[in-house]
Motif scaffolding. Structure first.
Motif, PDB file in Angstrom:
ATOM      1  N   ILE A 148       0.840  -1.202   0.000  1.00  0.00           N
ATOM      2  CA  ILE A 148       0.000   0.000   0.000  1.00  0.00           C
ATOM      3  C   ILE A 148       0.873   1.250   0.000  1.00  0.00           C
ATOM      4  O   ILE A 148       0.581   2.230  -0.694  1.00  0.00           O
ATOM      5  CB  ILE A 148      -0.941  -0.006   1.219  1.00  0.00           C
ATOM      6  CG1 ILE A 148      -1.931  -1.172   1.124  1.00  0.00           C
ATOM      7  CG2 ILE A 148      -1.708   1.311   1.328  1.00  0.00           C
ATOM      8  CD1 ILE A 148      -2.783  -1.360   2.359  1.00  0.00           C
ATOM      9  N   ALA A 149       1.966   1.209   0.765  1.00  0.00           N
ATOM     10  CA  ALA A 149       2.901   2.343   0.783  1.00  0.00           C
ATOM     11  C   ALA A 149       3.481   2.594  -0.602  1.00  0.00           C
ATOM     12  O   ALA A 149       3.631   3.740  -1.038  1.00  0.00           O
ATOM     13  CB  ALA A 149       4.015   2.086   1.796  1.00  0.00           C
ATOM     14  N   GLY A 150       3.798   1.510  -1.314  1.00  0.00           N
ATOM     15  CA  GLY A 150       4.323   1.648  -2.669  1.00  0.00           C
ATOM     16  C   GLY A 150       3.323   2.304  -3.601  1.00  0.00           C
ATOM     17  O   GLY A 150       3.685   3.142  -4.432  1.00  0.00           O
ATOM     18  N   THR A 213      13.998  -8.530   1.081  1.00  0.00           N
ATOM     19  CA  THR A 213      13.218  -9.705   1.454  1.00  0.00           C
ATOM     20  C   THR A 213      11.904  -9.252   2.073  1.00  0.00           C
ATOM     21  O   THR A 213      11.784  -8.140   2.587  1.00  0.00           O
ATOM     22  CB  THR A 213      13.977 -10.566   2.491  1.00  0.00           C
ATOM     23  OG1 THR A 213      14.281  -9.765   3.642  1.00  0.00           O
ATOM     24  CG2 THR A 213      15.257 -11.135   1.898  1.00  0.00           C
ATOM     25  N   GLY A 214      10.914 -10.123   2.025  1.00  0.00           N
ATOM     26  CA  GLY A 214       9.661  -9.890   2.724  1.00  0.00           C
ATOM     27  C   GLY A 214       8.984  -8.587   2.367  1.00  0.00           C
ATOM     28  O   GLY A 214       8.578  -8.358   1.232  1.00  0.00           O
ATOM     29  N   ALA A 215       8.860  -7.712   3.373  1.00  0.00           N
ATOM     30  CA  ALA A 215       8.143  -6.457   3.202  1.00  0.00           C
ATOM     31  C   ALA A 215       8.795  -5.563   2.159  1.00  0.00           C
ATOM     32  O   ALA A 215       8.107  -4.858   1.419  1.00  0.00           O
ATOM     33  CB  ALA A 215       8.075  -5.716   4.542  1.00  0.00           C
ATOM     34  N   VAL A 216      10.117  -5.596   2.073  1.00  0.00           N
ATOM     35  CA  VAL A 216      10.818  -4.769   1.092  1.00  0.00           C
ATOM     36  C   VAL A 216      10.453  -5.193  -0.322  1.00  0.00           C
ATOM     37  O   VAL A 216      10.243  -4.362  -1.210  1.00  0.00           O
ATOM     38  CB  VAL A 216      12.347  -4.848   1.301  1.00  0.00           C
ATOM     39  CG1 VAL A 216      13.081  -4.054   0.229  1.00  0.00           C
ATOM     40  CG2 VAL A 216      12.716  -4.330   2.676  1.00  0.00           C
ATOM     41  N   LYS A 217      10.342  -6.504  -0.546  1.00  0.00           N
ATOM     42  CA  LYS A 217       9.963  -6.997  -1.870  1.00  0.00           C
ATOM     43  C   LYS A 217       8.535  -6.579  -2.212  1.00  0.00           C
ATOM     44  O   LYS A 217       8.242  -6.232  -3.358  1.00  0.00           O
ATOM     45  CB  LYS A 217      10.091  -8.516  -1.923  1.00  0.00           C
ATOM     46  CG  LYS A 217      11.496  -9.007  -2.189  1.00  0.00           C
ATOM     47  CD  LYS A 217      11.503 -10.465  -2.581  1.00  0.00           C
ATOM     48  CE  LYS A 217      12.888 -10.906  -3.026  1.00  0.00           C
ATOM     49  NZ  LYS A 217      12.903 -12.299  -3.523  1.00  0.00           N
ATOM     50  N   GLY A 218       7.640  -6.637  -1.217  1.00  0.00           N
ATOM     51  CA  GLY A 218       6.263  -6.208  -1.453  1.00  0.00           C
ATOM     52  C   GLY A 218       6.186  -4.757  -1.862  1.00  0.00           C
ATOM     53  O   GLY A 218       5.439  -4.388  -2.779  1.00  0.00           O
ATOM     54  N   PHE A 219       6.969  -3.927  -1.200  1.00  0.00           N
ATOM     55  CA  PHE A 219       7.033  -2.507  -1.563  1.00  0.00           C
ATOM     56  C   PHE A 219       7.591  -2.326  -2.964  1.00  0.00           C
ATOM     57  O   PHE A 219       7.078  -1.537  -3.760  1.00  0.00           O
ATOM     58  CB  PHE A 219       7.902  -1.761  -0.542  1.00  0.00           C
ATOM     59  CG  PHE A 219       8.172  -0.326  -0.892  1.00  0.00           C
ATOM     60  CD1 PHE A 219       7.231   0.653  -0.629  1.00  0.00           C
ATOM     61  CD2 PHE A 219       9.366   0.031  -1.505  1.00  0.00           C
ATOM     62  CE1 PHE A 219       7.474   1.982  -0.956  1.00  0.00           C
ATOM     63  CE2 PHE A 219       9.626   1.355  -1.834  1.00  0.00           C
ATOM     64  CZ  PHE A 219       8.672   2.322  -1.561  1.00  0.00           C
ATOM     65  N   ALA A 220       8.654  -3.086  -3.280  1.00  0.00           N
ATOM     66  CA  ALA A 220       9.309  -2.953  -4.580  1.00  0.00           C
ATOM     67  C   ALA A 220       8.376  -3.355  -5.721  1.00  0.00           C
ATOM     68  O   ALA A 220       8.347  -2.705  -6.768  1.00  0.00           O
ATOM     69  CB  ALA A 220      10.585  -3.800  -4.609  1.00  0.00           C
ATOM     70  N   ILE A 221       7.600  -4.418  -5.515  1.00  0.00           N
ATOM     71  CA  ILE A 221       6.705  -4.903  -6.572  1.00  0.00           C
ATOM     72  C   ILE A 221       5.665  -3.848  -6.919  1.00  0.00           C
ATOM     73  O   ILE A 221       5.443  -3.524  -8.093  1.00  0.00           O
ATOM     74  CB  ILE A 221       6.030  -6.213  -6.144  1.00  0.00           C
ATOM     75  CG1 ILE A 221       7.063  -7.355  -6.122  1.00  0.00           C
ATOM     76  CG2 ILE A 221       4.877  -6.576  -7.095  1.00  0.00           C
ATOM     77  CD1 ILE A 221       6.527  -8.651  -5.563  1.00  0.00           C
ATOM     78  N   THR A 222       5.000  -3.303  -5.891  1.00  0.00           N
ATOM     79  CA  THR A 222       3.969  -2.291  -6.159  1.00  0.00           C
ATOM     80  C   THR A 222       4.580  -1.016  -6.724  1.00  0.00           C
ATOM     81  O   THR A 222       3.967  -0.334  -7.545  1.00  0.00           O
ATOM     82  CB  THR A 222       3.182  -1.953  -4.883  1.00  0.00           C
ATOM     83  OG1 THR A 222       4.095  -1.574  -3.828  1.00  0.00           O
ATOM     84  CG2 THR A 222       2.360  -3.135  -4.424  1.00  0.00           C
ATOM     85  N   LEU A 223       5.811  -0.693  -6.308  1.00  0.00           N
ATOM     86  CA  LEU A 223       6.479   0.493  -6.848  1.00  0.00           C
ATOM     87  C   LEU A 223       6.768   0.315  -8.337  1.00  0.00           C
ATOM     88  O   LEU A 223       6.506   1.216  -9.145  1.00  0.00           O
ATOM     89  CB  LEU A 223       7.784   0.754  -6.087  1.00  0.00           C
ATOM     90  CG  LEU A 223       8.595   1.979  -6.552  1.00  0.00           C
ATOM     91  CD1 LEU A 223       7.802   3.257  -6.359  1.00  0.00           C
ATOM     92  CD2 LEU A 223       9.921   2.048  -5.804  1.00  0.00           C
ATOM     93  N   ILE A 224       7.295  -0.858  -8.708  1.00  0.00           N
ATOM     94  CA  ILE A 224       7.607  -1.126 -10.113  1.00  0.00           C
ATOM     95  C   ILE A 224       6.345  -1.107 -10.965  1.00  0.00           C
ATOM     96  O   ILE A 224       6.294  -0.478 -12.034  1.00  0.00           O
ATOM     97  CB  ILE A 224       8.327  -2.485 -10.254  1.00  0.00           C
ATOM     98  CG1 ILE A 224       9.721  -2.414  -9.612  1.00  0.00           C
ATOM     99  CG2 ILE A 224       8.438  -2.891 -11.721  1.00  0.00           C
ATOM    100  CD1 ILE A 224      10.412  -3.756  -9.528  1.00  0.00           C
ATOM    101  N   ILE A 225       5.298  -1.790 -10.490  1.00  0.00           N
ATOM    102  CA  ILE A 225       4.032  -1.815 -11.238  1.00  0.00           C
ATOM    103  C   ILE A 225       3.452  -0.416 -11.336  1.00  0.00           C
ATOM    104  O   ILE A 225       2.989   0.010 -12.404  1.00  0.00           O
ATOM    105  CB  ILE A 225       3.029  -2.773 -10.560  1.00  0.00           C
ATOM    106  CG1 ILE A 225       3.518  -4.217 -10.676  1.00  0.00           C
ATOM    107  CG2 ILE A 225       1.636  -2.633 -11.187  1.00  0.00           C
ATOM    108  CD1 ILE A 225       2.655  -5.220  -9.934  1.00  0.00           C
ATOM    109  N   GLY A 226       3.484   0.332 -10.225  1.00  0.00           N
ATOM    110  CA  GLY A 226       2.941   1.684 -10.217  1.00  0.00           C
ATOM    111  C   GLY A 226       3.653   2.609 -11.179  1.00  0.00           C
ATOM    112  O   GLY A 226       3.012   3.375 -11.915  1.00  0.00           O
ATOM    113  N   VAL A 227       4.979   2.543 -11.202  1.00  0.00           N
ATOM    114  CA  VAL A 227       5.749   3.406 -12.101  1.00  0.00           C
ATOM    115  C   VAL A 227       5.464   3.049 -13.559  1.00  0.00           C
ATOM    116  O   VAL A 227       5.279   3.937 -14.407  1.00  0.00           O
ATOM    117  CB  VAL A 227       7.260   3.289 -11.803  1.00  0.00           C
ATOM    118  CG1 VAL A 227       8.077   3.996 -12.881  1.00  0.00           C
ATOM    119  CG2 VAL A 227       7.576   3.887 -10.440  1.00  0.00           C
TER     120      VAL A 227
END
Length: 259
Positions: A148-150, A213-227
């Motif tokens: 969600i943060a991403g 790992t973990g939460a960082v990957k979740g943030f990265a995925i939404t950031l990449i998709i969002g961008v």
């Protein structure tokens, strides 16, 4: 070193010495033996410690200590916390509320400052949010707090390209260019800056996904998709709306462009 370790473990394993005759391999952290499992077979690169655990908590504590052994500083488990389902649901609800407030704030600012083009960008931004959620649903991604943060961060980044385009559009209109020509020139000249900023964000997200790992990957995925989605909506969708807009009478009123 790995080959030597494999040879030593092979020579002292139950496979070589016979069942029940394998030697112990002490695992030492800060001069304290944290485990001493029996060598069952040759260890070549990776090994498995099995059996002898009272519960899953003990196994996790051992795994944590083994991972800590790779660090140059002493590490010990100080505290473990478990977040209840209710508290987790409250956090998600608050994060979604924050995201909605942030989205509304961006919509209001874009319309107030850029007027008619800002309204077109707002429509593209709403489409961006739905497209992002659709992509996450397509890949069956779980919407966690870091995710969600991403999305919230990418909402602000989604209008970044529009800001560059609209500022360039104002400059072109001030030179008395025809409206349609000014729009084409604004998009083409802003493209380089848009690509640079978005590629930098994609690289950052990729590095976070590969190394995190973990939460960082979740943030990265939404950031990449969002961008990636914002790049599409900011350039393609906004441009389409503006092309349709100039076909109307109101679309030719330069006062609506802040000029």
């Amino acid at each position: 070193a790995v080959n030597h370790f494999a040879a030593v473990t092979n020579a002292n394993s139950e496979e070589q010495l016979g069942p029940g005759r394998g030697r112990h391999l002490a695992i030492v952290l800060d001069n304290v033996v944290i485990s001493a499992p029996v060598i069952k077979s040759r260890i070549d690169g990776e090994g498995i410690i099995s059996g002898g655990f009272e519960d899953i908590k003990e196994a996790r504590e051992l795994a944590t200590l083994l991972n800590a052994g790779a660090l140059p500083v002493p590490v010990q488990i100080v505290e473990n916390r478990t977040v209840s389902a209710t508290l987790g649901a409250d956090s998600v609800a608050l994060s979604l509320k924050a995201g909605l407030i942030g989205l509304l704030a961006v919509l209001v600012f874009m319309f107030a400052y850029y007027r008619l083009p800002g309204a077109m960008a707002n429509l593209a931004l709403v489409i961006y949010v739905f497209l992002t959620l659709a992509v996450l649903w397509l890949f069956q991604a779980t919407l966690t707090l870091p995710g969600i943060a991403g999305i919230i961060i990418s909402i602000g980044m989604a209008v970044d390209a529009n800001v560059i385009i609209f500022e360039r559009l104002k400059e072109e209109l001030r030179t008395q260019k025809p409206l349609e020509t000014a729009i084409d020139v604004a998009f083409s000249r802003a493209w380089t800056a848009i690509i640079d900023s978005n590629v930098a964000s994609l690289i950052t997200g990729t590095v976070l996904y590969m190394l995190g790992t973990g939460a960082v990957k979740g943030f990265a995925i939404t950031l990449i998709i969002g961008v990636a989605v914002s790049l599409f909506t900011a350039v393609t969708v906004t441009r389409l709306f503006m092309k349709l807009m100039i076909r109307t009478k109101a679309g030719h009123n330069l006062a609506w462009y802040g000029v």
